[in-house]
Write a protein that holds these residues in place. Structure first.
Motif, mmCIF file in Angstrom:
data_model
loop_
_atom_site.group_PDB
_atom_site.id
_atom_site.type_symbol
_atom_site.label_atom_id
_atom_site.label_comp_id
_atom_site.label_asym_id
_atom_site.label_seq_id
_atom_site.Cartn_x
_atom_site.Cartn_y
_atom_site.Cartn_z
ATOM 1 N N ARG A 261 -7.860 6.363 -8.231
ATOM 2 C CA ARG A 261 -7.735 5.138 -9.025
ATOM 3 C C ARG A 261 -7.921 3.898 -8.156
ATOM 4 O O ARG A 261 -8.437 2.881 -8.626
ATOM 5 C CB ARG A 261 -6.372 5.089 -9.731
ATOM 6 C CG ARG A 261 -6.257 6.056 -10.906
ATOM 7 C CD ARG A 261 -4.934 5.895 -11.628
ATOM 8 N NE ARG A 261 -4.783 4.564 -12.179
ATOM 9 C CZ ARG A 261 -3.607 3.977 -12.407
ATOM 10 N NH1 ARG A 261 -2.477 4.602 -12.086
ATOM 11 N NH2 ARG A 261 -3.552 2.768 -12.932
ATOM 12 N N TRP A 262 -7.534 3.948 -6.903
ATOM 13 C CA TRP A 262 -7.785 2.824 -6.005
ATOM 14 C C TRP A 262 -9.278 2.652 -5.797
ATOM 15 O O TRP A 262 -9.804 1.531 -5.871
ATOM 16 C CB TRP A 262 -7.087 3.033 -4.665
ATOM 17 C CG TRP A 262 -7.360 1.915 -3.695
ATOM 18 C CD1 TRP A 262 -6.680 0.728 -3.596
ATOM 19 C CD2 TRP A 262 -8.395 1.868 -2.698
ATOM 20 N NE1 TRP A 262 -7.238 -0.057 -2.605
ATOM 21 C CE2 TRP A 262 -8.278 0.618 -2.040
ATOM 22 C CE3 TRP A 262 -9.394 2.757 -2.306
ATOM 23 C CZ2 TRP A 262 -9.144 0.240 -1.008
ATOM 24 C CZ3 TRP A 262 -10.258 2.373 -1.287
ATOM 25 C CH2 TRP A 262 -10.124 1.127 -0.644
ATOM 26 N N GLU A 264 -11.752 3.589 -7.774
ATOM 27 C CA GLU A 264 -12.381 3.086 -8.994
ATOM 28 C C GLU A 264 -12.027 1.618 -9.228
ATOM 29 O O GLU A 264 -12.847 0.849 -9.741
ATOM 30 C CB GLU A 264 -11.970 3.933 -10.200
ATOM 31 C CG GLU A 264 -12.501 5.355 -10.158
ATOM 32 C CD GLU A 264 -14.021 5.407 -10.001
ATOM 33 O OE1 GLU A 264 -14.721 4.626 -10.683
ATOM 34 O OE2 GLU A 264 -14.502 6.220 -9.188
ATOM 35 N N GLY A 265 -10.811 1.213 -8.852
ATOM 36 C CA GLY A 265 -10.430 -0.182 -8.973
ATOM 37 C C GLY A 265 -11.277 -1.086 -8.090
ATOM 38 O O GLY A 265 -11.668 -2.186 -8.498
ATOM 39 N N GLU A 268 -14.703 -1.372 -9.671
ATOM 40 C CA GLU A 268 -14.653 -2.243 -10.838
ATOM 41 C C GLU A 268 -14.568 -3.708 -10.416
ATOM 42 O O GLU A 268 -15.168 -4.584 -11.062
ATOM 43 C CB GLU A 268 -13.454 -1.879 -11.716
ATOM 44 C CG GLU A 268 -13.254 -2.778 -12.931
ATOM 45 C CD GLU A 268 -14.452 -2.806 -13.852
ATOM 46 O OE1 GLU A 268 -14.650 -3.837 -14.516
ATOM 47 O OE2 GLU A 268 -15.198 -1.797 -13.916
ATOM 48 N N SER A 269 -13.849 -4.014 -9.347
ATOM 49 C CA SER A 269 -13.767 -5.381 -8.852
ATOM 50 C C SER A 269 -15.142 -5.886 -8.444
ATOM 51 O O SER A 269 -15.504 -7.040 -8.711
ATOM 52 C CB SER A 269 -12.801 -5.465 -7.675
ATOM 53 O OG SER A 269 -12.739 -6.769 -7.153
ATOM 54 N N GLU A 285 -8.377 -7.702 -2.420
ATOM 55 C CA GLU A 285 -8.486 -6.832 -3.582
ATOM 56 C C GLU A 285 -7.980 -5.427 -3.252
ATOM 57 O O GLU A 285 -7.343 -4.774 -4.086
ATOM 58 C CB GLU A 285 -9.933 -6.764 -4.064
ATOM 59 C CG GLU A 285 -10.389 -8.002 -4.800
ATOM 60 C CD GLU A 285 -9.671 -8.155 -6.131
ATOM 61 O OE1 GLU A 285 -10.071 -7.513 -7.112
ATOM 62 O OE2 GLU A 285 -8.685 -8.923 -6.169
ATOM 63 N N ILE A 289 -4.985 -4.099 -5.630
ATOM 64 C CA ILE A 289 -5.173 -2.897 -6.451
ATOM 65 C C ILE A 289 -4.183 -1.815 -6.035
ATOM 66 O O ILE A 289 -3.592 -1.120 -6.880
ATOM 67 C CB ILE A 289 -6.629 -2.407 -6.330
ATOM 68 C CG1 ILE A 289 -7.576 -3.419 -6.990
ATOM 69 C CG2 ILE A 289 -6.804 -1.020 -6.958
ATOM 70 C CD1 ILE A 289 -9.031 -3.212 -6.647
ATOM 71 N N HIS A 292 -0.718 -2.227 -7.443
ATOM 72 C CA HIS A 292 -0.643 -2.074 -8.895
ATOM 73 C C HIS A 292 -0.761 -0.616 -9.332
ATOM 74 O O HIS A 292 -0.731 -0.328 -10.526
ATOM 75 C CB HIS A 292 -1.730 -2.907 -9.586
ATOM 76 C CG HIS A 292 -1.369 -4.357 -9.715
ATOM 77 N ND1 HIS A 292 -1.462 -5.238 -8.666
ATOM 78 C CD2 HIS A 292 -0.886 -5.069 -10.764
ATOM 79 C CE1 HIS A 292 -1.068 -6.431 -9.067
ATOM 80 N NE2 HIS A 292 -0.708 -6.359 -10.330
ATOM 81 N N LEU A 293 -0.874 0.298 -8.395
ATOM 82 C CA LEU A 293 -0.898 1.720 -8.723
ATOM 83 C C LEU A 293 0.533 2.237 -8.850
ATOM 84 O O LEU A 293 1.500 1.530 -8.574
ATOM 85 C CB LEU A 293 -1.659 2.496 -7.639
ATOM 86 C CG LEU A 293 -3.121 2.089 -7.421
ATOM 87 C CD1 LEU A 293 -3.738 2.918 -6.303
ATOM 88 C CD2 LEU A 293 -3.932 2.243 -8.701
#
Length: 421
Positions: A261-262, A264-265, A268-269, A285, A289, A292-293
């Motif tokens: 998820r990091w 992919e974050g 996405e950024s 970033e 990110i 926020h996980l």
């Protein structure tokens, strides 16, 4: 009558129950942009306030030339509230709100600017403005209109490039670059200021010494749509990352942090704000990110590290993608004696039995004895506390590994006689 009878309205919030005497925060289904909102209530009654939270869209509903006094051909005021700029943080606004600094036109009276209180501790007051987008700042205007005996003696302006930066991370960030130093201010006067480095920038920080009032800050320049498209960062790491196809970028980021998820974050950024144009944004970033996980993502990242002092050949087979980096990070193990290695092995086992995950430490620059000391100190922590400490160590490791992604910075092969970090 036109709005009531003939306008076409789009429903952005379906009927929702309201609680009496309460704030009723609601999410919406379509974020616009919109110039008008219509509130429908069923069946009747009272609503004290309607608040609409969001970001201003440059040009949406703003008359041509609004707030643009002093603009030259092709320029806009990148800081102006009417163009989408906003003040996001300040050291003090005792006498007046910080967004006064970027309101349209000149201030009509002293309370229409931004003013800090007197007799404060030594140092500078400051205010940070997020520009309406990434943009090239060609010149500045500082206006002390109506401030006569209470204007600052001098000011400086700094720039930062980090689209979407969290306001809480900005005030003390180390990457601010001074673009207009030692500006001598005068009473009740508007002055133009040359800019040493036009950027592009996404944020400006005005610093005043010692304190007092500034009516307006104008940042004249041009937006660089697409997150600064067309500007090539003079940085080997950023050029390398920006040039990677998405699958290769995914693999490269996965070497820095094992949380899917990091990764992919981060991708996405890059899609949302455009290519990486500064290390400030890249590293900022990465940390934003990460924090926020949730715990599951953190544990996933931890599982991509070998134990300290483990067998090098075995780890190289299991962690092939990061073996060279791990070896360099834990170079301090090379001089460890047998007793320290044995105590580390026992400490690792005790740690995993207590917390359920392996010991994570940013080992770069540490000796084996220092790693052991930190492990033993952390054994007494509460599990929730230790999880966050380990997450903080992972964030440090991720930042160091991101810096190693540039081809010129690729590490040498790991030594064959010692375990990886």
């Amino acid at each position: 009558e036109e709005l009531r009878d003939r306008a076409v309205w789009t429903r952005i919030l379906d009927e929702a129950p309201l609680r009496r005497g309460s704030h009723n925060l609601q999410g919406i289904q379509n974020s616009g942009p919109w110039s008008h909102h219509r509130l429908n209530i069923y069946p009747d009654g009272g609503v004290a306030r309607l608040r609409v939270y969001g970001d201003p869209v440059p040009g949406a509903g703003v008359p041509a030339g609004a707030g643009q006094g002093g603009a030259q051909a092709g320029e806009i005021d990148l800081a102006a509230l009417v163009n989408g700029g906003r003040a996001v943080a300040c050291s003090d606004m005792f006498f007046s709100p910080m967004n006064n600094l970027i309101m349209p036109g000149r201030s009509a009276y002293m309370g229409g600017g931004w003013e800090t209180r007197r007799s404060r501790p030594p140092g500078e007051d400051w205010i940070i403005v997020a520009l309406c987008g990434a943009g090239r700042v060609d010149r500045l205007t500082l206006d002390t209109g109506h401030f006569k005996g209470n204007y600052p003696d001098r000011a400086s302006v700094d720039g930062l490039y980090w689209p979407g930066a969290p306001p809480t991370r900005l005030a003390g960030h180390p990457d601010w670059k001074e673009i207009a130093p030692a500006i001598k201010l005068r009473a009740d006067r508007e002055i133009d200021v040359a800019v040493a480095d036009p950027g592009p920038w996404t944020h400006l920080r005005l610093r005043i010494l010692p304190d007092g009032g500034v009516a307006r800050l104008r940042a004249w320049g041009r937006r660089m749509d697409g997150g600064g498209a067309g500007w090539i960062a003079d940085d080997a790491l950023l050029r390398h990352l920006n040039g990677l196809p998405e699958e290769e970028a995914r693999a490269a980021l996965g070497r820095c942090c094992g949380s899917l998820r990091w990764v992919e974050g981060m991708l996405e950024s890059a899609r949302r704000a455009g290519p990486w144009q500064s290390r400030t944004r890249l590293l900022g970033e990465a940390e934003r990110i990460w924090w926020h996980l949730d715990a599951t993502d953190w544990l996933e990242a931890f599982s991509h590290h070998p134990r300290i002092g483990a067998d090098a050949a075995l780890l190289r087979a299991k962690f092939a993608a990061t073996a060279a980096w791990s070896g360099a990070e834990q170079a301090g193990m090379a001089a460890a004696d047998g007793e320290v290695i044995a105590r580390l092995a026992k400490g690792n086992a005790d740690y995993e039995a207590r917390f359920g995950f392996l010991f994570i430490v940013c080992a770069t620059g540490l000796t084996a004895a220092e790693m052991l000391r930190r492990l033993l100190e952390r054994l007494d922590n509460e599990p929730a506390t230790e999880l966050r400490i380990a997450a903080g160590e992972q964030a440090k490791i991720t930042a160091l590994r991101l810096a190693k992604l540039a081809p010129a910075l690729a590490p040498a092969p790991a030594p064959a006689d010692r375990g990886d970090a």
